[in-house]
Design an enzyme around this catalytic site. Structure first.
Site, mmCIF file in Angstrom:
data_model
loop_
_atom_site.group_PDB
_atom_site.id
_atom_site.type_symbol
_atom_site.label_atom_id
_atom_site.label_comp_id
_atom_site.label_asym_id
_atom_site.label_seq_id
_atom_site.Cartn_x
_atom_site.Cartn_y
_atom_site.Cartn_z
ATOM 1 N N GLY A 273 9.054 -5.350 -1.496
ATOM 2 C CA GLY A 273 9.195 -7.027 -1.457
ATOM 3 C C GLY A 273 9.384 -7.933 -2.490
ATOM 4 O O GLY A 273 10.385 -6.530 -3.774
ATOM 5 N N ARG B 60 7.943 -1.578 5.185
ATOM 6 C CA ARG B 60 8.555 -0.967 6.009
ATOM 7 C C ARG B 60 10.284 -0.984 6.565
ATOM 8 O O ARG B 60 10.984 -0.893 7.564
ATOM 9 C CB ARG B 60 8.243 -2.504 7.161
ATOM 10 C CG ARG B 60 6.729 -2.374 7.120
ATOM 11 C CD ARG B 60 5.742 -3.739 7.747
ATOM 12 N NE ARG B 60 6.304 -4.839 6.517
ATOM 13 C CZ ARG B 60 6.187 -5.821 6.980
ATOM 14 N NH1 ARG B 60 5.566 -6.753 7.996
ATOM 15 N NH2 ARG B 60 5.843 -6.653 6.112
ATOM 16 N N ILE C 274 -1.750 -2.884 -7.899
ATOM 17 C CA ILE C 274 -1.631 -4.255 -7.480
ATOM 18 C C ILE C 274 -1.190 -5.385 -6.853
ATOM 19 O O ILE C 274 -0.646 -6.318 -6.849
ATOM 20 C CB ILE C 274 -0.531 -4.811 -9.201
ATOM 21 C CG1 ILE C 274 1.050 -4.074 -8.407
ATOM 22 C CG2 ILE C 274 -0.334 -4.130 -10.497
ATOM 23 C CD1 ILE C 274 2.511 -4.081 -9.242
ATOM 24 N N HIS D 162 -8.015 -8.741 -12.102
ATOM 25 C CA HIS D 162 -7.220 -9.606 -11.014
ATOM 26 C C HIS D 162 -5.885 -10.175 -11.372
ATOM 27 O O HIS D 162 -6.709 -11.492 -11.255
ATOM 28 C CB HIS D 162 -7.747 -9.943 -10.142
ATOM 29 C CG HIS D 162 -7.068 -9.853 -8.665
ATOM 30 N ND1 HIS D 162 -7.445 -10.480 -7.179
ATOM 31 C CD2 HIS D 162 -5.432 -10.370 -8.647
ATOM 32 C CE1 HIS D 162 -6.525 -10.656 -6.889
ATOM 33 N NE2 HIS D 162 -5.550 -10.964 -7.588
ATOM 34 N N ILE D 163 -5.902 -9.614 -13.076
ATOM 35 C CA ILE D 163 -4.492 -10.936 -13.647
ATOM 36 C C ILE D 163 -3.577 -10.194 -14.130
ATOM 37 O O ILE D 163 -2.851 -11.125 -14.460
ATOM 38 C CB ILE D 163 -5.585 -10.306 -15.391
ATOM 39 C CG1 ILE D 163 -5.144 -9.115 -16.011
ATOM 40 C CG2 ILE D 163 -6.616 -10.745 -15.174
ATOM 41 C CD1 ILE D 163 -5.319 -8.730 -17.069
ATOM 42 N N GLY D 164 -2.760 -9.891 -12.227
ATOM 43 C CA GLY D 164 -1.553 -10.025 -12.630
ATOM 44 C C GLY D 164 -0.776 -11.072 -12.397
ATOM 45 O O GLY D 164 0.439 -11.128 -13.570
ATOM 46 N N GLU E 143 -14.555 -7.974 -5.729
ATOM 47 C CA GLU E 143 -13.910 -8.414 -7.340
ATOM 48 C C GLU E 143 -15.136 -9.489 -7.604
ATOM 49 O O GLU E 143 -15.232 -10.360 -7.209
ATOM 50 C CB GLU E 143 -13.074 -8.874 -7.058
ATOM 51 C CG GLU E 143 -12.522 -8.157 -7.387
ATOM 52 C CD GLU E 143 -10.214 -9.157 -7.062
ATOM 53 O OE1 GLU E 143 -9.522 -7.811 -6.695
ATOM 54 O OE2 GLU E 143 -10.363 -9.581 -6.465
ATOM 55 N N ILE F 261 8.385 -8.283 -5.739
ATOM 56 C CA ILE F 261 7.472 -7.442 -6.787
ATOM 57 C C ILE F 261 7.453 -6.196 -6.948
ATOM 58 O O ILE F 261 7.808 -5.987 -7.945
ATOM 59 C CB ILE F 261 5.464 -8.220 -6.292
ATOM 60 C CG1 ILE F 261 5.702 -9.389 -6.353
ATOM 61 C CG2 ILE F 261 5.043 -7.358 -7.671
ATOM 62 C CD1 ILE F 261 3.961 -10.061 -5.947
ATOM 63 N N ARG G 213 -3.973 -5.620 -3.659
ATOM 64 C CA ARG G 213 -5.353 -5.753 -2.954
ATOM 65 C C ARG G 213 -6.592 -4.498 -3.020
ATOM 66 O O ARG G 213 -5.938 -3.692 -3.199
ATOM 67 C CB ARG G 213 -5.173 -6.626 -1.656
ATOM 68 C CG ARG G 213 -4.430 -7.914 -1.741
ATOM 69 C CD ARG G 213 -5.540 -9.050 -2.248
ATOM 70 N NE ARG G 213 -5.776 -10.269 -2.047
ATOM 71 C CZ ARG G 213 -4.055 -10.853 -2.777
ATOM 72 N NH1 ARG G 213 -4.201 -9.901 -3.872
ATOM 73 N NH2 ARG G 213 -4.369 -12.004 -2.837
#
Length: 339
Positions: A171, A193, A253, A303-305, A284, A173, A255
């Site tokens: 997608g 997909r 990156i 979780h610092i994306g 988390e 990202i 879930r």
């Protein structure tokens, strides 16, 4: 960079600002103060505490909820108590913490912020890949350790340049990751997909793998960039890890629940794969005695994306534009529909 048209951020002069519910301002879990200041330009900001203290008055004023870092929790009880609620503006692209079907049954729309998160999340994907490949965390520890007397000559990492990167989920990202990987002269495979247009593939030199198994078998680095759904829950398990090269690295990156963590622990312990680099886990944070935290061939970040000054501001601006579009009956830039 994503820019919100100024026209979308205007409120008619003389009108009472529409109410937006947030968890809190500041503190451990509240909306950052500078972001709350942005919200206050367009809404009457109402914290969850204020709502509970004066529910009869506040319930009618609240037309939207701004969800920041997954909070406040959107449950049936809250929805039933907000008769004028029209939209939930999620700050971030993932909406697995929201029950879309239940929310939709109340006639409430849900929006997210896909444009604001793409660059920062792609950056963290590349950072994790480079950090794991070149063993930067270990290297830093060696360099600063009081016990270090010399640097070992056999302390080696692996190269990213010219390696094969497999991207699962192409997608916004995933495509940004491919753009960055192209600069490293990487061979880029992807599984999605829907196949990207030929021109898009050629622009980054990406090759489509209809079967995820083919991508797993060929890649030196596998990066997960998919949304968490019923179909992608534990997408990577014992079978998939077994298909990867013993020299490969798994990077997540998206879930935490995309990976079967028990299977990942086994794979890392038994050297089925070389290493893993995770910005997300489940839960988390992980319990402090979790086996993943005891391994030396894994990197875990909190979780610092999207944790950059620029990204969180853009996410808030995009969420505001979405919310105002719903309240003003305008086309919604980023609506999320239940499946």
């Amino acid at each position: 960079m994503f820019r919100i048209p100024k026209a979308n951020l205007q409120v008619m002069a003389g009108e009472e600002l529409p109410g937006v519910l947030i968890l809190d301002v500041g503190g451990t879990h509240g909306v950052l103060e500078n972001l709350a200041a942005l919200l206050k330009k367009h809404f009457r900001v109402i914290t969850l505490k204020e709502f509970h203290e004066n529910k009869e008055e506040m319930r009618k004023k609240i037309q939207s909820v701004f969800v920041f870092e997954g909070r406040p929790t959107i449950d049936r009880e809250l929805l039933e108590s907000l008769p004028n609620l029209k939209v939930i503006g999620n700050s971030g692209v993932g909406v697995d913490h929201l029950d879309l079907k239940m929310i939709s049954s109340f006639g409430v729309k849900v929006t997210n912020t896909p444009h604001a998160v793409a660059d920062s999340t792609a950056d963290i994907g590349m950072a994790l890949m480079l950090t794991s490949a070149r063993r930067l965390v270990e290297g830093c520890q060696i360099a600063v350790s009081p016990d270090t007397k010399y640097f070992a000559v056999d302390w080696l990492g692996v190269e990213v340049t010219k390696a094969t990167l497999g991207i699962i989920g192409m997608g916004n990202i995933g495509y940004k990751v491919a753009q960055r990987a192209k600069a490293f002269d990487m061979r880029i495979l992807y599984h999605n997909r829907n196949r990207r247009r030929k021109e898009e593939e050629e622009a980054v030199g990406a090759h489509y793998c209809e079967k995820m198994e083919d991508l797993l078998q060929q890649s030196d680095f596998v990066m997960l960039v998919v949304n968490l759904t019923a179909e992608t829950h534990k997408l990577i398990g014992r079978k998939e890890l077994g298909l990867m090269k013993p020299t490969a690295t798994l990077i997540n990156i998206s879930r935490g629940a995309i990976i079967d963590q028990d299977a990942l622990i086994e794979a890392l312990q038994n050297k089925v794969i070389r290493a893993a680099a995770l910005d997300v886990t489940y839960p988390e944070p992980l319990p402090r005695d979790h086996p993943l935290l005891k391994l030396n061939n894994i990197i875990i970040t909190p979780h610092i994306g999207t944790a950059t000054v620029q990204a969180i501001r853009m996410m808030t601006e995009e969420a505001i534009a979405n919310i105002l579009a719903v309240l003003n009956g305008k086309p919604i830039p980023s609506e999320v529909f239940p499946k």
